[in-house]
Design a protein around this motif. Structure first.
Motif, short mmCIF file in Angstrom:
data_model
loop_
_atom_site.label_atom_id
_atom_site.label_comp_id
_atom_site.label_asym_id
_atom_site.label_seq_id
_atom_site.Cartn_x
_atom_site.Cartn_y
_atom_site.Cartn_z
N ASP A 35 22.30 -5.49 -11.06
CA ASP A 35 23.01 -4.23 -11.35
C ASP A 35 22.73 -3.19 -10.25
OD1 ASP A 35 23.92 -5.18 -13.77
OD2 ASP A 35 22.49 -4.04 -15.01
N LYS A 36 21.44 -3.05 -9.91
CA LYS A 36 21.06 -2.00 -8.94
C LYS A 36 21.47 -2.38 -7.52
CE LYS A 36 18.00 0.09 -11.99
NZ LYS A 36 17.24 1.27 -12.25
N LEU A 37 21.36 -3.66 -7.24
CA LEU A 37 21.76 -4.11 -5.90
C LEU A 37 23.26 -3.89 -5.69
CD1 LEU A 37 20.75 -5.48 -3.30
CD2 LEU A 37 21.29 -7.69 -4.34
N LYS B 141 18.07 6.32 -9.68
CA LYS B 141 18.92 5.19 -10.11
C LYS B 141 18.54 3.86 -9.46
CE LYS B 141 22.48 6.61 -6.89
NZ LYS B 141 23.80 7.10 -6.65
N TYR B 142 17.85 3.89 -8.32
CA TYR B 142 17.47 2.63 -7.68
C TYR B 142 16.02 2.20 -7.97
CZ TYR B 142 21.89 3.18 -5.31
OH TYR B 142 23.21 3.33 -5.06
N GLU C 114 27.45 1.89 -2.71
CA GLU C 114 27.20 3.21 -2.13
C GLU C 114 26.96 3.14 -0.62
OE1 GLU C 114 24.24 5.57 -4.18
OE2 GLU C 114 24.10 6.97 -2.50
N TYR C 115 26.24 2.13 -0.15
CA TYR C 115 25.82 2.09 1.27
C TYR C 115 26.69 1.20 2.15
CZ TYR C 115 21.80 4.90 0.11
OH TYR C 115 21.01 5.94 -0.30
N ASN C 116 27.46 0.33 1.53
CA ASN C 116 28.38 -0.52 2.26
C ASN C 116 27.73 -1.22 3.49
OD1 ASN C 116 30.83 -1.67 2.54
ND2 ASN C 116 31.73 0.04 3.71
N PRO C 117 26.66 -1.96 3.28
CA PRO C 117 25.97 -2.60 4.41
C PRO C 117 26.78 -3.75 4.99
CG PRO C 117 25.12 -3.45 2.36
CD PRO C 117 26.10 -2.38 1.98
N TYR D 193 17.15 0.04 2.55
CA TYR D 193 18.31 0.12 3.44
C TYR D 193 17.80 0.18 4.88
CZ TYR D 193 22.59 1.88 5.59
OH TYR D 193 23.69 2.04 6.39
N PHE D 194 18.16 -0.83 5.68
CA PHE D 194 17.71 -0.91 7.08
C PHE D 194 18.85 -0.51 8.01
CE2 PHE D 194 13.65 -3.23 7.67
CZ PHE D 194 13.37 -3.57 6.36
#
Ligand code: KG4
Ligand code: ZN
Length: 357
Positions: free
Chosen positions: A276-278, A219-220, A284-287, A158-159
């Motif tokens: 799945d993880k992406l 989980k990631y 969760e992060y809503n980039p 996550y950037f």
């Protein structure tokens, strides 16, 4: 900062000797890659000594070709960016020593670049004069979520901004590309395994067997060694043998149809784990943006599943920029050059084979 900054990138971390010129971190002026892959095929993987020797033979021609393809000479180059890790030590040394030498004799600032981080920057290239490149239409916006998938790395990052990132998860054992390479070997397919598995998978049925998706504590995080073993056990079972049967003998006894079905199931499941993880991280992060990078991002199955589940607007780098190249190094170097402390003394830059993000 100079207007129109042209950076020469140099990359030699594995089996590709590469140089490229990029203007302002957005315009691809040249991209030259000499691969020693044909010399490694008979060994079923990259042989470090052969790779390093090939870099020595190629590097000066590759740098000169990158300058001439960009219609540049040294006077037009404002800085040099070079991969200093992670990678094979002998291979990295050739690129780093070349960059250090040019930085000294041509009097150019030198910017060390992390190869894994740089893969993400292939998506920051948006224009070129070169033929046959399909580039992103827009520069990715922050905050961005990056999926980095290669022969050595599998991670979700996550950037918040350039150089300001958090690794959400990574592989706890084999990288996804490495698992492709190993399963390909079990099925008797040539190295590198990703492209040859993908080709064979087209002839198979993705749902002919069910392969397990591993659970990880974080989980990631990812784990691909279990999936690789599951593919081996499946192959052994198909030929009526148990887990003691040597993996190198399996391919000779599988039919073409069995191989194609195993390749198709592995290809489908390996990619589904990534997506799945992406998707979970996106929720969760809503980039603002998702970037996919690294050799495995050449996978058509990955593109298909991501577009289906996460939206058609997710851009992938041109295939030629997914695998190792120096354009991504020059691009990353440009954004590093805008920050403080990006430049290093060319007399002291060391390689770092185990560098992580
Ligand atoms: O990024 P890269 O060129 O080198 C590293 O930094 O590792 O990635 C190479 C990896 C290899 O493991 C190769 O099998 C995999 O990328 N790869 C693929 C595909 N094309 C290359 N994996 C799956 N599907 C593909 N189409
Ligand atoms: Zn790479």
């Amino acid at each position: 900062m100079l207007e129109q900054m042209k950076i020469l990138g140099i990359e030699s971390s594995c089996d590709e000797t590469a140089a490229a010129v990029v203007e302002d971190g957005t315009k691809l002026l040249s991209n030259v890659v000499a691969s020693s892959i044909n010399q490694h095929i008979e060994y079923g993987g990259v042989v470090p000594e052969i790779a390093a020797r090939s870099h020595i033979e190629e590097i000066n021609q590759v740098v000169n070709a990158a300058l001439s393809e960009a219609k540049c000479d040294w006077e037009n180059i404002d800085a040099i960016g070079v991969t200093y890790g992670p990678g094979l030590e002998g291979s990295l040394l050739v690129g780093v020593l070349t960059a250090r030498t040019y930085a000294l004799i041509k009097n150019k600032p030198l910017i060390p670049v992390n190869h894994v981080e740089a893969h993400i920057y292939a998506s920051f290239l948006t224009s070129t004069n070169l033929d046959n490149y399909i580039l992103s239409k827009q520069t990715p916006e922050f905050p961005l979520l990056a999926l980095v998938v290669s022969g050595g790395h599998t991670q979700i990052v996550y950037f918040k901004d350039h150089s300001d990132y958090k690794v959400l998860g990574a592989t706890t054992d084999d990288a996804v590309g490495e698992a492709y390479d190993k399963v390909a070997k079990i099925l008797g397919l040539p190295y590198p395994g990703g492209p040859s598995m993908e080709k064979l998978a087209q002839k198979g049925e993705s749902f002919s067997y069910k392969l397990p998706k591993p659970k990880t504590q974080n989980k990631y995080d990812f784990s691909y060694s279990g999936l690789k073993t599951a593919a081996l056990r499946l192959a052994q079972k198909e030929i009526g043998e148990d887990y003691n049967y040597p993996s190198y003998k399996v391919a000779g006894r599988l039919s073409e149809a069995q191989k194609a079905n195993i390749a198709a199931c592995f290809n489908h499941t390996a990619i589904e784990i990534l997506v799945d993880k992406l998707e979970q991280a996106r929720n969760e992060y809503n980039p603002k943006c998702i970037v996919v990078a690294g050799g495995v991002s050449a996978s058509r199955e990955l593109r298909r599943q991501i577009h289906k589940r996460l939206g058609e607007d997710i851009a992938f780098p041109d295939i030629k920029l997914c695998t190792d190249n120096a354009a991504m190094i020059a691009t990353n170097a440009f954004y590093l050059a805008k920050k403080n402390n990006a430049f290093v003394n060319p007399r002291v830059l060391e390689t770092n084979p185990n560098l992580s993000m």
